[in-house]
Design a protein around this motif. Structure first.
Motif, short mmCIF file in Angstrom:
data_model
loop_
_atom_site.label_atom_id
_atom_site.label_comp_id
_atom_site.label_asym_id
_atom_site.label_seq_id
_atom_site.Cartn_x
_atom_site.Cartn_y
_atom_site.Cartn_z
N GLN A 179 0.83 -1.20 0.00
CA GLN A 179 0.00 0.00 0.00
C GLN A 179 0.86 1.26 0.00
N ASN A 180 1.96 1.25 0.76
CA ASN A 180 2.87 2.40 0.77
C ASN A 180 3.56 2.57 -0.58
N ALA A 181 3.87 1.47 -1.25
CA ALA A 181 4.54 1.54 -2.55
C ALA A 181 3.65 2.22 -3.57
N VAL A 182 2.38 1.84 -3.60
CA VAL A 182 1.45 2.44 -4.56
C VAL A 182 1.25 3.93 -4.23
N THR A 183 1.16 4.25 -2.95
CA THR A 183 1.01 5.65 -2.56
C THR A 183 2.23 6.47 -2.96
N ALA A 184 3.42 5.90 -2.78
CA ALA A 184 4.64 6.60 -3.17
C ALA A 184 4.65 6.90 -4.67
N PHE A 185 4.25 5.92 -5.47
CA PHE A 185 4.18 6.15 -6.91
C PHE A 185 3.15 7.21 -7.24
N GLN A 186 2.00 7.12 -6.62
CA GLN A 186 0.93 8.10 -6.87
C GLN A 186 1.42 9.52 -6.60
N ARG A 187 2.07 9.73 -5.45
CA ARG A 187 2.54 11.08 -5.10
C ARG A 187 3.59 11.56 -6.10
N TYR A 188 4.48 10.69 -6.50
CA TYR A 188 5.53 11.09 -7.43
C TYR A 188 4.95 11.38 -8.81
N ALA A 189 4.04 10.52 -9.27
CA ALA A 189 3.42 10.74 -10.58
C ALA A 189 2.63 12.05 -10.59
N GLU A 190 1.92 12.34 -9.50
CA GLU A 190 1.20 13.60 -9.41
C GLU A 190 2.15 14.78 -9.52
#
Length: 307
Positions: A179-190
């Motif tokens: 879950q943290n990995a997906v959130t990290a990608f989401q924040r970076y992609a944003e």
């Protein structure tokens, strides 16, 4: 460290807390919410602390009841006409990772803007002192923190005496890592996406959905995720992102939407996911590969300053 998804556990160096953090404004390392230093014990945190204390007492009582039931059952004669046995049902137990086992998971960060030093367990994106978000630095450090947590799993198993409790704790940590990995990608992609100011603002958490994120990225750069990852890698990443969705929204129970989106026939409807740390490590590697390609595309298209 709690294995539940509570606000990010964070520690600030004492001298930096004194010299750099302002009492009237402290930032959440996960979402950048700002509040004065006396307001960070949320009702959710207080309730969690109370529940953890009660759970510890219940665990002791539950263990004593199981021992008493076992002793009673052993005293019953097998050849008796009337035989009464006792059974104590197992209940979920709230577990906190021992501090010694949690130490290897701690990620130490120095803010590039104000040099405040702090440590977190899990993902972090904002400096608690100034709220600065260095997107590329925070992304790489968040991924490193997840790997640290996975590397610490043997220590967690060794630190918790009860085998079932240890395995439950490890399972929760592995799931939390995804879950943290997906959130990290989401924040970076944003953050990367915001370097194209003419593009419409995406809905909240749009980049947690690979299909929707790919569409947005195509609109901004003319490139889709399939231009960066081969079909096998993209299928694997899609499956992992969908598994994160199940963990977040269905308690890990497989539904028809998951099967339709992933083609994963290894599970029956209603079956619970079994997530291995090796799968999370593979997901981390693919996320890093995709993120690096996206960052390169941003540089090629706009040559902006990220972070």
């Amino acid at each position: 460290m709690s294995v539940d998804r509570l606000p990010v556990p964070i520690q600030v160096y004492e001298e930096d807390w004194r010299d750099k953090v302002r009492n009237e404004e402290v930032f959440c390392a996960f979402c950048s919410h700002a509040a004065d230093s006396g307001q960070w014990w949320t009702q959710e945190q207080i309730k969690y602390a109370q529940d953890a204390a009660i759970a510890h007492v219940r665990k002791r009582i539950h263990g004593a009841m199981k021992r008493d039931a076992s002793s009673w059952n052993l005293r019953q004669r097998r050849d008796s006409f009337l035989r009464i046995t006792m059974k104590v049902d197992d209940r979920p137990i709230q577990v906190s990772v021992p501090s010694a086992a949690g130490e290897p998971m701690r990620l130490k960060i120095t803010c590039p803007a104000c040099t405040c030093r702090y440590a977190v367990i899990g993902a972090a994106f904002f400096c608690p002192a100034c709220g600065h978000n260095a997107a590329d630095l925070m992304f790489s450090q968040s991924i490193a923190g997840i790997r640290n947590a996975l590397d610490a799993l043997p220590g967690v198993r060794a630190a918790i005496a009860d085998r079932d409790t240890a395995e439950t704790t490890v399972r929760l940590l592995v799931e939390n890592g995804l879950q943290n990995a997906v959130t990290a990608f989401q924040r970076y992609a944003e953050s990367l996406y915001t370097t194209f100011p003419s593009m419409p603002r995406p809905r909240r958490n749009a980049f947690q959905n690979l299909g929707e994120g790919s569409d947005l990225w195509d609109s901004a750069t003319g490139k889709r995720y399939a231009d960066y990852l081969d079909s096998a890698d993209l299928a694997t990443l899609t499956r992992m992102f969908q598994q994160r969705h199940l963990l977040a929204h269905t308690q890990g129970l497989v539904d028809a939407d998951y099967v339709a989106r992933t083609g994963d026939t290894a599970y029956r409807l209603g079956q619970r996911l079994v997530l291995r740390d090796t799968a999370v490590r593979e997901c981390l590697a693919l996320i890093e590969k995709l993120a690096a390609a996206m960052a390169a595309s941003v540089t090629a298209n706009t040559n902006p300053k990220i972070g």
